[in-house]
Write a protein that holds these residues in place. Structure first.
Motif, PDB file in Angstrom:
ATOM      1  N   LYS A  69       0.634  -1.315   0.288  1.00 12.02           N
ATOM      2  CA  LYS A  69       0.244   0.064   0.144  1.00 12.02           C
ATOM      3  C   LYS A  69       0.767   1.292  -0.235  1.00 12.02           C
ATOM      4  O   LYS A  69       0.353   2.714   0.107  1.00 12.02           O
ATOM      5  CB  LYS A  69      -0.630   0.371   1.523  1.00 12.02           C
ATOM      6  N   VAL A  70       2.325   1.755   0.630  1.00 13.88           N
ATOM      7  CA  VAL A  70       3.567   2.405   0.864  1.00 13.88           C
ATOM      8  C   VAL A  70       4.430   1.453   0.617  1.00 13.88           C
ATOM      9  O   VAL A  70       4.401   0.954   0.509  1.00 13.88           O
ATOM     10  CB  VAL A  70       2.973   2.924   2.147  1.00 13.88           C
ATOM     11  N   ILE A  71       4.962   3.482   0.374  1.00 15.60           N
ATOM     12  CA  ILE A  71       6.651   2.740   0.647  1.00 15.60           C
ATOM     13  C   ILE A  71       7.385   2.774   1.400  1.00 15.60           C
ATOM     14  O   ILE A  71       6.654   4.071   2.064  1.00 15.60           O
ATOM     15  CB  ILE A  71       7.279   3.281  -0.787  1.00 15.60           C
ATOM     16  N   PHE A  72       8.043   1.960   1.944  1.00 16.38           N
ATOM     17  CA  PHE A  72       8.986   2.503   3.406  1.00 16.38           C
ATOM     18  C   PHE A  72      10.288   2.985   3.052  1.00 16.38           C
ATOM     19  O   PHE A  72      10.943   2.472   1.956  1.00 16.38           O
ATOM     20  CB  PHE A  72       9.309   1.383   3.937  1.00 16.38           C
ATOM     21  N   SER A  73      11.124   3.972   3.658  1.00 14.02           N
ATOM     22  CA  SER A  73      12.705   4.124   4.240  1.00 14.02           C
ATOM     23  C   SER A  73      13.092   3.070   4.483  1.00 14.02           C
ATOM     24  O   SER A  73      12.701   1.730   4.292  1.00 14.02           O
ATOM     25  CB  SER A  73      12.322   5.493   4.875  1.00 14.02           C
ATOM     26  N   GLU A  74      13.993   2.815   4.115  1.00 12.99           N
ATOM     27  CA  GLU A  74      15.533   1.765   4.549  1.00 12.99           C
ATOM     28  C   GLU A  74      15.336   1.718   6.142  1.00 12.99           C
ATOM     29  O   GLU A  74      14.839   2.532   6.599  1.00 12.99           O
ATOM     30  CB  GLU A  74      16.321   1.770   4.676  1.00 12.99           C
ATOM     31  N   TYR A  98      16.450   8.289  23.862  1.00 15.51           N
ATOM     32  CA  TYR A  98      14.798   7.269  24.425  1.00 15.51           C
ATOM     33  C   TYR A  98      14.867   5.735  23.856  1.00 15.51           C
ATOM     34  O   TYR A  98      14.196   4.774  24.081  1.00 15.51           O
ATOM     35  CB  TYR A  98      13.775   7.419  22.961  1.00 15.51           C
ATOM     36  N   GLY A  99      15.777   5.489  25.098  1.00 14.62           N
ATOM     37  CA  GLY A  99      16.484   3.867  25.236  1.00 14.62           C
ATOM     38  C   GLY A  99      16.718   3.115  24.098  1.00 14.62           C
ATOM     39  O   GLY A  99      17.124   1.780  23.709  1.00 14.62           O
ATOM     40  N   PHE A 100      17.377   3.732  22.545  1.00 12.43           N
ATOM     41  CA  PHE A 100      17.589   3.294  21.677  1.00 12.43           C
ATOM     42  C   PHE A 100      19.178   3.216  21.521  1.00 12.43           C
ATOM     43  O   PHE A 100      20.170   3.997  22.167  1.00 12.43           O
ATOM     44  CB  PHE A 100      17.133   3.901  20.393  1.00 12.43           C
ATOM     45  N   THR A 101      20.393   1.814  21.909  1.00 14.90           N
ATOM     46  CA  THR A 101      21.064   1.674  21.951  1.00 14.90           C
ATOM     47  C   THR A 101      21.961   0.817  20.149  1.00 14.90           C
ATOM     48  O   THR A 101      21.568   0.979  19.834  1.00 14.90           O
ATOM     49  CB  THR A 101      21.372   0.655  22.687  1.00 14.90           C
ATOM     50  N   ALA A 102      23.450   1.286  20.242  1.00 16.94           N
ATOM     51  CA  ALA A 102      23.886   0.261  19.354  1.00 16.94           C
ATOM     52  C   ALA A 102      23.787  -1.128  18.807  1.00 16.94           C
ATOM     53  O   ALA A 102      23.333  -1.502  17.345  1.00 16.94           O
ATOM     54  CB  ALA A 102      25.423   0.721  19.372  1.00 16.94           C
ATOM     55  N   ARG A 103      22.670  -1.473  19.718  1.00 15.90           N
ATOM     56  CA  ARG A 103      22.008  -3.076  19.422  1.00 15.90           C
ATOM     57  C   ARG A 103      20.622  -2.559  18.531  1.00 15.90           C
ATOM     58  O   ARG A 103      20.138  -3.479  18.148  1.00 15.90           O
ATOM     59  CB  ARG A 103      21.016  -3.813  20.842  1.00 15.90           C
ATOM     60  N   GLU A 104      20.557  -1.469  18.487  1.00 16.34           N
ATOM     61  CA  GLU A 104      19.130  -1.541  17.452  1.00 16.34           C
ATOM     62  C   GLU A 104      19.224  -1.018  16.268  1.00 16.34           C
ATOM     63  O   GLU A 104      18.394  -0.162  15.330  1.00 16.34           O
ATOM     64  CB  GLU A 104      18.272  -0.442  18.387  1.00 16.34           C
ATOM     65  N   VAL A 105      20.844  -0.417  15.954  1.00 16.07           N
ATOM     66  CA  VAL A 105      20.846  -0.222  14.519  1.00 16.07           C
ATOM     67  C   VAL A 105      21.056  -0.471  13.011  1.00 16.07           C
ATOM     68  O   VAL A 105      21.135  -2.416  13.767  1.00 16.07           O
ATOM     69  CB  VAL A 105      22.671   0.657  14.355  1.00 16.07           C
ATOM     70  N   PRO A 106      20.078  -0.887  12.196  1.00 20.95           N
ATOM     71  CA  PRO A 106      19.972  -1.728  11.526  1.00 20.95           C
ATOM     72  C   PRO A 106      21.170  -2.493  11.413  1.00 20.95           C
ATOM     73  O   PRO A 106      21.970  -1.875  10.515  1.00 20.95           O
ATOM     74  CB  PRO A 106      18.805  -1.413  10.772  1.00 20.95           C
ATOM     75  N   PRO A 107      21.179  -3.813  11.143  1.00 19.77           N
ATOM     76  CA  PRO A 107      22.642  -4.242   9.722  1.00 19.77           C
ATOM     77  C   PRO A 107      22.173  -3.740   9.040  1.00 19.77           C
ATOM     78  O   PRO A 107      21.125  -3.719   8.804  1.00 19.77           O
ATOM     79  CB  PRO A 107      22.714  -5.329  10.172  1.00 19.77           C
ATOM     80  N   ARG A 108      23.434  -3.543   7.695  1.00 16.66           N
ATOM     81  CA  ARG A 108      23.171  -2.858   6.109  1.00 16.66           C
ATOM     82  C   ARG A 108      23.394  -4.189   5.386  1.00 16.66           C
ATOM     83  O   ARG A 108      22.684  -3.868   4.545  1.00 16.66           O
ATOM     84  CB  ARG A 108      24.459  -2.897   5.560  1.00 16.66           C
ATOM     85  N   SER A 109      22.600  -5.162   6.113  1.00 14.39           N
ATOM     86  CA  SER A 109      22.574  -6.290   4.910  1.00 14.39           C
ATOM     87  C   SER A 109      21.064  -6.648   5.169  1.00 14.39           C
ATOM     88  O   SER A 109      20.232  -7.154   4.282  1.00 14.39           O
ATOM     89  CB  SER A 109      22.535  -7.700   5.276  1.00 14.39           C
ATOM     90  N   LEU A 110      20.498  -5.454   6.081  1.00 18.92           N
ATOM     91  CA  LEU A 110      18.770  -5.803   6.686  1.00 18.92           C
ATOM     92  C   LEU A 110      18.211  -4.952   5.036  1.00 18.92           C
ATOM     93  O   LEU A 110      18.201  -3.944   5.830  1.00 18.92           O
ATOM     94  CB  LEU A 110      18.177  -6.140   8.078  1.00 18.92           C
ATOM     95  N   ARG A 111      17.542  -4.696   4.271  1.00 17.87           N
ATOM     96  CA  ARG A 111      17.318  -4.401   3.264  1.00 17.87           C
ATOM     97  C   ARG A 111      15.475  -4.227   3.439  1.00 17.87           C
ATOM     98  O   ARG A 111      14.768  -5.043   3.645  1.00 17.87           O
ATOM     99  CB  ARG A 111      17.286  -4.699   1.743  1.00 17.87           C
ATOM    100  N   THR A 112      14.616  -3.106   2.842  1.00 14.13           N
ATOM    101  CA  THR A 112      13.882  -3.111   2.545  1.00 14.13           C
ATOM    102  C   THR A 112      13.059  -4.059   1.771  1.00 14.13           C
ATOM    103  O   THR A 112      11.584  -4.278   2.113  1.00 14.13           O
ATOM    104  CB  THR A 112      13.262  -1.413   2.795  1.00 14.13           C
ATOM    105  N   ARG A 136      11.729 -11.793   3.056  1.00 14.78           N
ATOM    106  CA  ARG A 136      12.562 -12.297   3.746  1.00 14.78           C
ATOM    107  C   ARG A 136      13.699 -11.528   4.606  1.00 14.78           C
ATOM    108  O   ARG A 136      13.642 -10.000   4.238  1.00 14.78           O
ATOM    109  CB  ARG A 136      13.954 -12.375   2.324  1.00 14.78           C
ATOM    110  N   GLY A 137      14.428 -12.495   5.257  1.00 14.99           N
ATOM    111  CA  GLY A 137      15.682 -12.065   6.301  1.00 14.99           C
ATOM    112  C   GLY A 137      16.448 -11.226   5.395  1.00 14.99           C
ATOM    113  O   GLY A 137      16.907 -11.721   4.499  1.00 14.99           O
ATOM    114  N   PRO A 138      17.291 -10.798   6.259  1.00 11.63           N
ATOM    115  CA  PRO A 138      19.043 -11.026   5.851  1.00 11.63           C
ATOM    116  C   PRO A 138      19.710 -11.544   5.296  1.00 11.63           C
ATOM    117  O   PRO A 138      19.693 -12.970   5.618  1.00 11.63           O
ATOM    118  CB  PRO A 138      19.754  -9.651   6.729  1.00 11.63           C
ATOM    119  N   ALA A 139      20.746 -11.694   4.281  1.00 13.88           N
ATOM    120  CA  ALA A 139      21.365 -13.373   3.832  1.00 13.88           C
ATOM    121  C   ALA A 139      22.818 -13.290   4.863  1.00 13.88           C
ATOM    122  O   ALA A 139      22.639 -12.829   5.739  1.00 13.88           O
ATOM    123  CB  ALA A 139      22.139 -12.550   2.761  1.00 13.88           C
TER     124      ALA A 139
END
Length: 305
Positions: free
Chosen positions: A127-132, A281-295, A302-305
């Protein structure tokens, strides 16, 4: 990142009857000849630069996007303010709405982007488009202090016959179903606080939401006899559900979305800057999305390879 079955971290479909199909199509009525596809508005960024602001929709859900006094606060508005400032659009002009009204409001042209930490799901991508991805946040369970039923994930909830609370139209409902929790054992709740209150009242045995949201909820209810378990990654049909969230745009705003993504990558590619911006707001480096995870992969389930 918390967030939803249907369309957003909660849903478009439930509001369709109230708004009407014609109303929902108004925001995308311009189409490419012979295709029916929304026509791309390549001048939208120039328009936003000229007026000096971008209209954003948010749902009052901490810590993703909420009002703090007179300030629009939270993960998404903070990141989006940084991104749009870099794009030459200094002001976010907010519209508060129910979570389930965000997608209809976007498509109807009430705002230009959704700033609510909305989960990227295949249904929504239709229905919509997302950012990465802006962040990842695995699911967690909030339970009563001492965890009397020994619940660790949704599979354990199904095994123990636990009643699970989820937010209305949220993705956690589909996670619970996939884990084997009977439909009658899934209770929908309107707000995060309702989940904690239902837990304390014994109406549910666990409240399922993203770990980020539940940690924030526990923090704002200091002293409540609850605890948040270790986050886990649910699966649907064997596919891991990463609970990645992003900014949401109308299908005709691809040029704006692409410009947004270029600036977002500069932030998610620098964990120090990322935490400096939204660590409060409680976000840490653990919440940084890996570069392999694509919209594109998330939209295709599908998840990251």
């Amino acid at each position: 990142m918390s967030r939803s079955a249907g369309l957003d971290r909660r849903g478009f479909l439930a509001l369709a009857p109230a708004i009407g199909v014609a109303g929902l199509l108004t925001g995308c009525s311009r189409t490419e000849a012979g295709t029916g596809a929304p026509k791309e508005d390549k001048d939208l960024l120039a328009k936003l630069r000229g007026q000096g602001f971008v209209r954003v929709g948010f749902a009052g859900e901490a810590p993703y996007g909420f009002q703090d006094g007179d300030e629009l606060a939270g993960e998404a508005p903070t990141l989006h303010r940084e991104v749009f400032s870099a794009l030459g659009v200094p002001e976010l002009r907010p519209t508060l709405t129910e979570f389930g009204a965000l997608i209809p409001g976007l498509l109807a042209g009430r705002f230009d982007v959704v700033s609510a930490g909305m989960s990227i799901t295949p249904e929504r991508c239709g229905k919509v488009i997302f950012s990465e991805p802006e962040f990842i946040s695995p699911t967690a369970l909030m339970v009563r202090k001492g965890n009397p039923k020994g619940l660790s994930d949704l599979v354990s909830c199904a095994r123990e016959g636990a009643t699970v609370g989820v937010l209305t139209a949220a993705v956690e409902a589909s996670y619970a179903k996939a884990a084997g929790v009977p439909e009658g054992s899934v209770k929908t709740l309107a707000k995060q606080q309702d989940g904690l209150d239902a837990l304390l009242a014994g109406r549910i045995d666990a409240f399922a939401l993203t770990g980020i949201s539940l940690r924030w909820l526990a923090r704002t209810n200091s002293g409540a006899a609850v605890e948040v378990g270790t986050p886990f990654v649910p699966e649907i049909d064997g596919v891991k559900q990463w609970s990645a969230g992003g900014a949401v745009f109308r299908p005709g705003a691809r040029s704006l979305r692409d410009a947004f993504d270029r600036e977002l990558a500069k932030i998610t590619g620098d964990p120090g800057r990322y935490v400096d911006l939204i660590g409060r707001y409680g976000f840490t480096a653990r919440e940084v999305p890996p570069r392999s995870l694509r919209t594109a992969d998330l939209c295709a389930a599908r998840g990251p390879a």
